[in-house]
Write a protein that holds these residues in place. Structure first.
Motif, PDB file in Angstrom:
ATOM      1  N   ASP A  24       0.881  -1.161   0.000  1.00 40.77           N
ATOM      2  CA  ASP A  24       0.000   0.000   0.000  1.00 40.77           C
ATOM      3  C   ASP A  24       0.926   1.220   0.000  1.00 40.77           C
ATOM      4  O   ASP A  24       2.130   1.079   0.242  1.00 40.77           O
ATOM      5  CB  ASP A  24      -0.878  -0.060   1.263  1.00 40.77           C
ATOM      6  N   ASP A  26       0.081   5.158   1.126  1.00 36.71           N
ATOM      7  CA  ASP A  26      -0.035   6.101   2.247  1.00 36.71           C
ATOM      8  C   ASP A  26      -0.127   5.364   3.582  1.00 36.71           C
ATOM      9  O   ASP A  26      -0.964   4.484   3.756  1.00 36.71           O
ATOM     10  CB  ASP A  26      -1.285   6.965   2.071  1.00 36.71           C
ATOM     11  N   GLY A  27       0.729   5.736   4.504  1.00 37.01           N
ATOM     12  CA  GLY A  27       0.701   5.102   5.824  1.00 37.01           C
ATOM     13  C   GLY A  27       1.510   3.818   5.873  1.00 37.01           C
ATOM     14  O   GLY A  27       1.696   3.240   6.942  1.00 37.01           O
ATOM     15  N   THR A  28       1.973   3.363   4.716  1.00 37.75           N
ATOM     16  CA  THR A  28       2.751   2.121   4.634  1.00 37.75           C
ATOM     17  C   THR A  28       4.176   2.411   4.187  1.00 37.75           C
ATOM     18  O   THR A  28       5.136   2.057   4.858  1.00 37.75           O
ATOM     19  CB  THR A  28       2.064   1.127   3.671  1.00 37.75           C
ATOM     20  N   ASP A 205      -1.713  -0.629   5.949  1.00 39.74           N
ATOM     21  CA  ASP A 205      -1.937  -0.003   7.268  1.00 39.74           C
ATOM     22  C   ASP A 205      -3.396   0.294   7.596  1.00 39.74           C
ATOM     23  O   ASP A 205      -3.693   0.723   8.711  1.00 39.74           O
ATOM     24  CB  ASP A 205      -1.180   1.336   7.355  1.00 39.74           C
ATOM     25  N   ASP A 206      -4.304   0.130   6.631  1.00 37.73           N
ATOM     26  CA  ASP A 206      -5.647   0.660   6.888  1.00 37.73           C
ATOM     27  C   ASP A 206      -6.725  -0.402   6.671  1.00 37.73           C
ATOM     28  O   ASP A 206      -6.429  -1.531   6.297  1.00 37.73           O
ATOM     29  CB  ASP A 206      -5.887   1.895   5.989  1.00 37.73           C
ATOM     30  N   ASP A 209      -6.932  -2.561   3.587  1.00 35.80           N
ATOM     31  CA  ASP A 209      -5.831  -3.507   3.429  1.00 35.80           C
ATOM     32  C   ASP A 209      -6.153  -4.873   4.039  1.00 35.80           C
ATOM     33  O   ASP A 209      -5.509  -5.869   3.706  1.00 35.80           O
ATOM     34  CB  ASP A 209      -4.552  -2.928   4.050  1.00 35.80           C
TER      35      ASP A 209
HETATM   36 MG   LIG Z   1      -2.710   3.199   3.577  1.00 38.91          MG
END
Ligand SMILES: [Mg+2]
Length: 257
Positions: A24, A26-28, A205-206, A209
């Protein structure tokens, strides 16, 4: 079962399974920033991805629009999937989930309506052809309930009519056609396309996922949740942050030689 803390040792063991690496975005790979347009892939993260790409098939599977994520990552010869799996492009592969394609005109016009009606709150409404995201990280927290109430009122008609589905992520609401297709499907398709007997490793991360983790687990692959271990996840492993993930990947590549 609680996930295991990931280190480069686990990655070295998994390398024997002929992995396809899925991330992923964003955030990963990068920390989440207040407005998604501001995000940048750090030099070292990009180098690590280039290093992986030199040895394994590499795919980025994002909720962003495919063009957007491809520009942000900028690695040639990788697979890219946008809109939570709906769009896929890469070596010998070009795909748009057909039912989502049919809904694109409706989704786009709903996006225009939401931009207008939600203007007083000025959220980031991102129209992505096959889905919409409404980002509210930059909005005064006391206004968020009001924004969400207004949003719910606006989408109630199409939601009741079964024309859309709504789901919530990290300070973002996503609107998509009610099509049973997600990151897990994209991971399955790319893994099959990347060659015989390969196993996926997926990092995310979300909430969306989790579909990817489920699929990867079913395929006997490696599922890794990125973030502090504070919520329920289907992932078998976890790691604290994008920076820590990039560090373990760098060690992994170094030891592979
Ligand atoms: Mg993400």
């Amino acid at each position: 079962m609680a996930p295991t803390k990931l280190t480069h040792r686990h990655l070295l063991n998994f390398a024997a399974q002929k992995p396809v690496f899925f991330f992923d975005f964003d955030g990963t790979l990068v920390n989440i920033v207040p407005t998604p347009a501001e995000v940048r892939l750090r030099g070292i993260a990009k180098q690590v991805l280039e290093g992986l790409k030199g040895r394994f098939p590499l795919a980025i599977v994002s909720g962003r629009k495919l063009d957007d994520v491809r520009k942000l990552v900028g690695i040639k010869g990788a697979y890219y999937s946008g809109n939570h799996g709906v769009e896929i492009e890469g070596p010998r592969l070009s795909f748009v989930e057909p039912r989502s394609a049919k809904s694109s005109a409706f989704i786009t016009s709903l996006g225009k309506e939401l931009v207008g009606a939600l203007r007083p709150f000025s959220p980031g409404v991102n129209s992505k052809i096959y889905s919409l995201s409404i980002h509210y990280r930059t909005i005064e927290p006391s206004l968020v309930p009001k924004l969400l109430r207004e949003f719910n009122r606006l989408v109630k008609g199409p939601l009741d009519a079964g024309k859309i589905e709504v789901f919530h992520g990290k300070k973002v609401v996503e609107v998509k056609p009610p099509v049973d297709w997600n990151k897990g499907n994209a991971i399955g398709m790319i893994t099959a396309r990347a060659g015989k007997n390969r196993k996926p490793a997926f990092f995310g991360d979300d909430t969306t996922d989790e579909f990817g983790f489920r699929r990867v687990n079913a395929l006997g692959g490696m599922s890794v949740f990125v973030g502090r271990r504070h919520r329920k996840t289907l992932a078998k492993y976890w790691i604290e942050s994008p920076a820590e993930l990039v560090g373990e990947l760098a060690k992994f590549l170094f030891e592979l030689g």
